[in-house]
Design a protein around this motif. Structure first.
Motif, PDB file in Angstrom:
ATOM      1  N   SER A 165       1.282 -33.127  23.902  1.00 29.27           N
ATOM      2  CA  SER A 165       2.226 -33.407  22.828  1.00 29.27           C
ATOM      3  C   SER A 165       2.939 -32.142  22.378  1.00 29.27           C
ATOM      4  N   ALA A 166       2.247 -30.994  22.417  1.00 32.12           N
ATOM      5  CA  ALA A 166       2.899 -29.747  22.025  1.00 32.12           C
ATOM      6  C   ALA A 166       4.035 -29.414  22.971  1.00 32.12           C
ATOM      7  N   GLU A 167       3.823 -29.631  24.253  1.00 34.16           N
ATOM      8  CA  GLU A 167       4.865 -29.292  25.213  1.00 34.16           C
ATOM      9  C   GLU A 167       6.020 -30.278  25.167  1.00 34.16           C
ATOM     10  N   GLY A 168       5.751 -31.514  24.694  1.00 34.93           N
ATOM     11  CA  GLY A 168       6.799 -32.520  24.689  1.00 34.93           C
ATOM     12  C   GLY A 168       7.492 -32.686  23.359  1.00 34.93           C
ATOM     13  N   ILE A 169       7.203 -31.832  22.390  1.00 35.64           N
ATOM     14  CA  ILE A 169       7.795 -31.989  21.055  1.00 35.64           C
ATOM     15  C   ILE A 169       9.281 -31.651  21.094  1.00 35.64           C
ATOM     16  N   ILE A 170      10.072 -32.503  20.484  1.00 34.69           N
ATOM     17  CA  ILE A 170      11.495 -32.221  20.248  1.00 34.69           C
ATOM     18  C   ILE A 170      11.633 -32.006  18.749  1.00 34.69           C
ATOM     19  N   GLY A 171      11.802 -30.785  18.344  1.00 35.04           N
ATOM     20  CA  GLY A 171      11.805 -30.534  16.913  1.00 35.04           C
ATOM     21  C   GLY A 171      12.360 -29.190  16.527  1.00 35.04           C
ATOM     22  N   LEU A 172      12.343 -28.956  15.229  1.00 35.37           N
ATOM     23  CA  LEU A 172      12.795 -27.696  14.643  1.00 35.37           C
ATOM     24  C   LEU A 172      11.610 -27.043  13.944  1.00 35.37           C
ATOM     25  N   PHE A 173      11.484 -25.742  14.129  1.00 31.07           N
ATOM     26  CA  PHE A 173      10.376 -24.961  13.561  1.00 31.07           C
ATOM     27  C   PHE A 173      10.834 -24.378  12.227  1.00 31.07           C
ATOM     28  N   VAL A 174      10.174 -24.775  11.135  1.00 29.69           N
ATOM     29  CA  VAL A 174      10.555 -24.354   9.783  1.00 29.69           C
ATOM     30  C   VAL A 174       9.499 -23.392   9.262  1.00 29.69           C
ATOM     31  N   MET A 175       9.877 -22.138   9.087  1.00 33.99           N
ATOM     32  CA  MET A 175       8.969 -21.143   8.533  1.00 33.99           C
ATOM     33  C   MET A 175       9.082 -21.104   7.014  1.00 33.99           C
ATOM     34  N   ASN A 176       7.985 -20.752   6.364  1.00 30.09           N
ATOM     35  CA  ASN A 176       7.923 -20.614   4.905  1.00 30.09           C
ATOM     36  C   ASN A 176       8.206 -21.926   4.183  1.00 30.09           C
ATOM     37  N   ALA A 177       7.753 -23.047   4.743  1.00 29.83           N
ATOM     38  CA  ALA A 177       7.883 -24.340   4.073  1.00 29.83           C
ATOM     39  C   ALA A 177       6.614 -24.600   3.285  1.00 29.83           C
ATOM     40  N   GLN A 178       6.743 -24.845   1.985  1.00 31.94           N
ATOM     41  CA  GLN A 178       5.570 -25.000   1.141  1.00 31.94           C
ATOM     42  C   GLN A 178       4.925 -26.372   1.285  1.00 31.94           C
ATOM     43  N   SER A 179       5.694 -27.361   1.696  1.00 28.02           N
ATOM     44  CA  SER A 179       5.166 -28.714   1.839  1.00 28.02           C
ATOM     45  C   SER A 179       6.068 -29.484   2.784  1.00 28.02           C
TER      46      SER A 179
ATOM     47  N   TRP B 122       2.258 -26.360  11.231  1.00 21.67           N
ATOM     48  CA  TRP B 122       2.097 -25.469  12.395  1.00 21.67           C
ATOM     49  C   TRP B 122       1.789 -24.088  11.853  1.00 21.67           C
ATOM     50  N   GLY B 123       0.511 -23.823  11.600  1.00 26.11           N
ATOM     51  CA  GLY B 123       0.137 -22.555  10.981  1.00 26.11           C
ATOM     52  C   GLY B 123      -0.012 -22.727   9.483  1.00 26.11           C
ATOM     53  N   GLN B 124      -0.049 -21.587   8.780  1.00 22.26           N
ATOM     54  CA  GLN B 124      -0.340 -21.615   7.358  1.00 22.26           C
ATOM     55  C   GLN B 124       0.784 -22.219   6.534  1.00 22.26           C
ATOM     56  N   SER B 125       2.012 -21.750   6.695  1.00 24.47           N
ATOM     57  CA  SER B 125       3.113 -22.216   5.848  1.00 24.47           C
ATOM     58  C   SER B 125       4.321 -22.599   6.683  1.00 24.47           C
ATOM     59  N   ASN B 126       4.094 -23.059   7.883  1.00 25.42           N
ATOM     60  CA  ASN B 126       5.167 -23.454   8.780  1.00 25.42           C
ATOM     61  C   ASN B 126       5.055 -24.940   9.102  1.00 25.42           C
TER      62      ASN B 126
ATOM     63  N   LYS C 281      14.368 -22.599  13.097  1.00 23.10           N
ATOM     64  CA  LYS C 281      14.693 -22.278  14.486  1.00 23.10           C
ATOM     65  C   LYS C 281      14.350 -23.481  15.378  1.00 23.10           C
ATOM     66  N   ILE C 282      14.917 -23.509  16.589  1.00 22.14           N
ATOM     67  CA  ILE C 282      14.542 -24.524  17.566  1.00 22.14           C
ATOM     68  C   ILE C 282      13.076 -24.318  17.935  1.00 22.14           C
ATOM     69  N   PHE C 283      12.308 -25.414  17.941  1.00 21.66           N
ATOM     70  CA  PHE C 283      10.875 -25.307  18.229  1.00 21.66           C
ATOM     71  C   PHE C 283      10.640 -25.109  19.726  1.00 21.66           C
ATOM     72  N   ASN C 284       9.864 -24.091  20.055  1.00 24.43           N
ATOM     73  CA  ASN C 284       9.419 -23.866  21.423  1.00 24.43           C
ATOM     74  C   ASN C 284       7.899 -23.807  21.403  1.00 24.43           C
ATOM     75  N   PRO C 285       7.220 -24.645  22.184  1.00 27.65           N
ATOM     76  CA  PRO C 285       5.755 -24.604  22.184  1.00 27.65           C
ATOM     77  C   PRO C 285       5.249 -23.257  22.659  1.00 27.65           C
ATOM     78  N   PRO C 286       4.072 -22.841  22.186  1.00 32.30           N
ATOM     79  CA  PRO C 286       3.539 -21.529  22.566  1.00 32.30           C
ATOM     80  C   PRO C 286       3.289 -21.443  24.063  1.00 32.30           C
ATOM     81  N   PRO C 287       3.533 -20.285  24.671  1.00 32.35           N
ATOM     82  CA  PRO C 287       3.259 -20.128  26.098  1.00 32.35           C
ATOM     83  C   PRO C 287       1.782 -20.242  26.388  1.00 32.35           C
ATOM     84  N   ARG C 288       1.470 -20.663  27.618  1.00 36.62           N
ATOM     85  CA  ARG C 288       0.074 -20.898  27.984  1.00 36.62           C
ATOM     86  C   ARG C 288      -0.755 -19.619  27.916  1.00 36.62           C
TER      87      ARG C 288
END
Length: 671
Positions: free
Chosen positions: A509-523, A545-549, A585-592
């Motif tokens: 699912s991580a590799e197939g996600i079509i999405g936008l990565f939002v940093m510093n989002a509180q909720s 995705w992480g602490q506040s993303n 930013k455009i979401f890119n799944p983490p490299p293997r």
């Protein structure tokens, strides 16, 4: 017996051994008048140091009561706006001021952040955009309970400051310290001399007065420091110099970040500097000796600032010198300011660390003031909403008391029960195929941290996880150790790995996600409100995705790209040091192989270049271009939020946990 007249003795009390007077009081005694009394001071005098009240001027009285303060020192972004300031403020500045203003309602803030047709001023009435409570102070409807000494900050109205300087505006108990006016407080056996410099320090604006009609520089709701102000402050400090005084340099910008301010504090012979402008959740207290590993490192910071200034000076020198040729006063001030810069070292290497010129070396080659390097103490304050510093002065001694609201770590306690669930351990052995195994199976030694930080955000919602949760069944003997490692290495706020390891779905699912990565989002709602109503309807789901993303998922690439195009530019691009604003930013799944790419404790410097920059970045201090180490699109830090100013400490913690055990630093989604 003749009795000496004693104006303080009106009760008939006599010295020991004297005969009592039959009628009581001594003849000729006078009652004690009020102006003949003495103030007997008991306990210490407390000076509250705060930053960035942002127009919430009622809070000054509340904070003074809470901290039991007798005086307040404020370091800028005070809220110098009146009823006419809104029409002069620029659109971009208004958005910034509104986002962090404690006076504007949350509904209006969300509306401004989401954007819309027309300007902010056109969409909202002036009543919905209160910039400051200063008009209440000016009218007398609001009064200050204790004396307040302040400089101006980066977001103020230059016209309002000019009215204060011309005495058109007067507020009881409010004193503005600037390059032309210092203040002296004689309290607790200490003469405290306050020297102030307001505004942001921007190299290319040092010779620009903006819309200022006097020596104060600013325009469109912002203010900055000029070189003539620095020169005038040096002149003021020299005129009022008294070796019996304790000097405090109050600035908005931080001398830790601005080399020219660091050198200026040495020139002013300051004992302390108090600044703001970094917007951390904690205040900091340091001297240069404590934060620089060597004198060469300290000299390098000053040399980089000098080089940055000289680049600007050589560009404008041909225009500035003829412009002030007929003005002797300005020539003198310019000479003072250039003298500050000339004393800064030109190189990080060499030079006598104790101030004199080394043998066979010119004095300018690395000369610094070694006493200031060790003895001048610097305080950088958190915003007033998050913390403060109190200087407690008694019997000639200045003590400190620092308080901070800090970060909220309660979520870690809430995740503790999940960390003890053991079924995750057998997962690597039951999913041996690389294409179907969860990420932990690809790199077994790093499994606990990888799962905790990288997999959970892409995990399907809770109903899919529940079947694995109620299984405290017998486990192999190594299970407790693995579980303990998972609990220890989980990142702040991330769910622990035992819930996610049994299923290979997160990888796919991580590799197939079509999405936008939002940093510093509180909720989730905070992330959703960034988009237009049209794009909100197309959002499939939002995952942490992480602490506040957050990862905001869409059904198709077209929906995602369209939503990205319609976002405001200030959400897609980071143009200033304030890091609490969301960044999309455009979401890119983490490299293997993300663990190996980031490096561990053996490559600690990779967070400032290293592996990210191809491994060719030089080590040590690298700010000759005028940028701080913490600046740049890929680095954390800055204001508040869930991570606030902790970026550096998070990287350090990830490296210790990963590197010492042979693992990597924290995974890519959290950066």
């Amino acid at each position: 017996m003749a009795t000496t007249r004693n104006p303080y003795n009106n009760q008939g009390y006599l010295p020991n051994g004297a005969a009592a007077h039959p009628t009581g009081p001594i003849p000729g005694a006078t009652p004690l008048l009020p102006n003949q009394g003495r103030v007997i001071q008991t306990g210490p005098i407390r000076v509250l140091c705060i930053a960035d009240v942002r127009g919430n001027l009622r809070s000054l009285n509340e904070l003074a009561k809470t901290a039991r303060a007798d005086y307040i020192i404020h370091t800028g972004d005070f809220g110098f706006y009146d009823e006419t300031s809104l029409e002069r403020i620029a659109e971009k500045t208004l958005k910034h001021v509104a986002q962090y203003s404690p006076l504007i309602s949350e509904a209006v803030k969300k509306g401004i952040a989401s954007g819309g047709p027309g300007s902010v001023k056109a969409r909202y009435s002036p009543a919905e955009l209160p910039l400051s409570e200063l008009p209440l102070l000016i009218s007398g409807d609001l009064k200050l309970d204790v004396p307040v000494y302040t400089v101006w900050g980066a977001c103020e109205d230059v016209r309002v400051l000019e009215k204060f300087r011309s005495k058109e505006y007067k507020v009881n108990n409010l004193f503005i310290i600037d390059e032309a006016q210092s203040m002296l407080l004689e309290i607790g056996g200490v003469k405290l001399r306050l020297l102030g410099l307001g505004g942001a320090v921007v190299m290319h604006k040092l010779f620009d007065n903006g819309e200022g009609r006097t020596t104060i520089a600013g325009g469109q709701g912002t203010m900055w420091t000029t070189l003539l102000q620095i020169g005038e402050l040096v002149d003021t400090a020299n005129r009022v110099y008294d070796p019996t005084e304790t000097r405090v340099f109050v600035t908005h910008a931080s001398p830790a970040r601005e080399g020219i301010l660091n050198q200026l504090s040495v020139t002013l012979k300051a004992d302390f500097s108090i600044s703001a402008g970094l917007h951390f959740r904690y205040g900091s207290s340091y001297n240069e000796f404590s934060v620089n590993p060597t004198l060469d490192h300290y000299r390098g910071k000053l040399a980089a600032s000098k080089a940055s200034f000289n680049d600007v000076w050589e560009t404008v020198k041909g225009e500035v010198e003829p412009a002030i040729q007929q003005n002797d006063a300005q020539q003198s001030l310019l000479k003072n300011a250039l003298g500050v810069v000339d004393k800064m070292p030109s190189t990080a290497a060499g030079g006598n660390p104790f101030g004199g010129a080394a043998a066979n070396q010119p004095a300018a080659l690395g000369q610094v003031d070694e006493s200031a390097f060790k003895n001048m103490w610097n305080f950088n304050l958190a915003d007033a909403a998050f913390g403060w510093l109190v200087l407690e002065i008694q019997d000639g001694r200045i003590g400190t008391e620092m308080r901070a609201q800090g970060f909220n770590f309660s979520h870690r306690g809430a995740k503790q029960p999940a960390a003890a669930v053991p079924p995750a351990v057998p997962a690597p052995s039951t999913s041996p195929h690389p294409s179907t195994a969860p990420p932990a199976a690809q790199n077994p030694p790093a499994a606990p941290q990888r799962q905790a930080s990288g997999v959970k955000p892409a995990q399907a919602p809770v109903p899919q996880v529940k079947p694995a949760t109620p299984q405290p069944v017998p486990t192999p003997s190594p299970a407790p150790k693995e579980t303990e490692k998972q609990a220890a290495s989980g990142t702040n706020g991330a769910s622990n790995a035992p819930e996610t390891a049994p299923s290979p779905a997160p990888k796919a699912s991580a590799e197939g996600i079509i999405g936008l990565f939002v940093m510093n989002a509180q909720s989730d709602e905070h992330a959703r409100d960034l988009f237009t109503d049209e794009d909100k309807a197309k959002i499939v789901k939002i995952e942490r995705w992480g602490q506040s993303n957050k990862v905001v998922q869409f059904k198709t690439n077209e929906d995602r790209d369209g939503a990205m195009d319609r976002l405001p530019d200030d959400v897609k691009n980071r143009t200033q040091e304030d890091r609490s604003k969301p960044l999309v930013k455009i979401f890119n799944p983490p490299p293997r192989n993300q663990f190996n790419a980031r490096g561990g404790a053996g490559n600690w410097g990779s967070s400032r270049g290293g592996a990210r920059d191809g491994g060719n970045a030089p080590s040590g201090y690298r700010s000759a271009g005028g940028a701080s180490d913490s600046e740049g699109a890929g680095r954390r830090g800055g204001r508040g939020g869930a991570r606030g100013g902790r970026g550096g400490s998070d990287r350090g913690r990830g490296s210790r946990r990963g590197g010492v055990k042979g693992e990597g630093a924290s995974p890519a989604p959290d950066s």
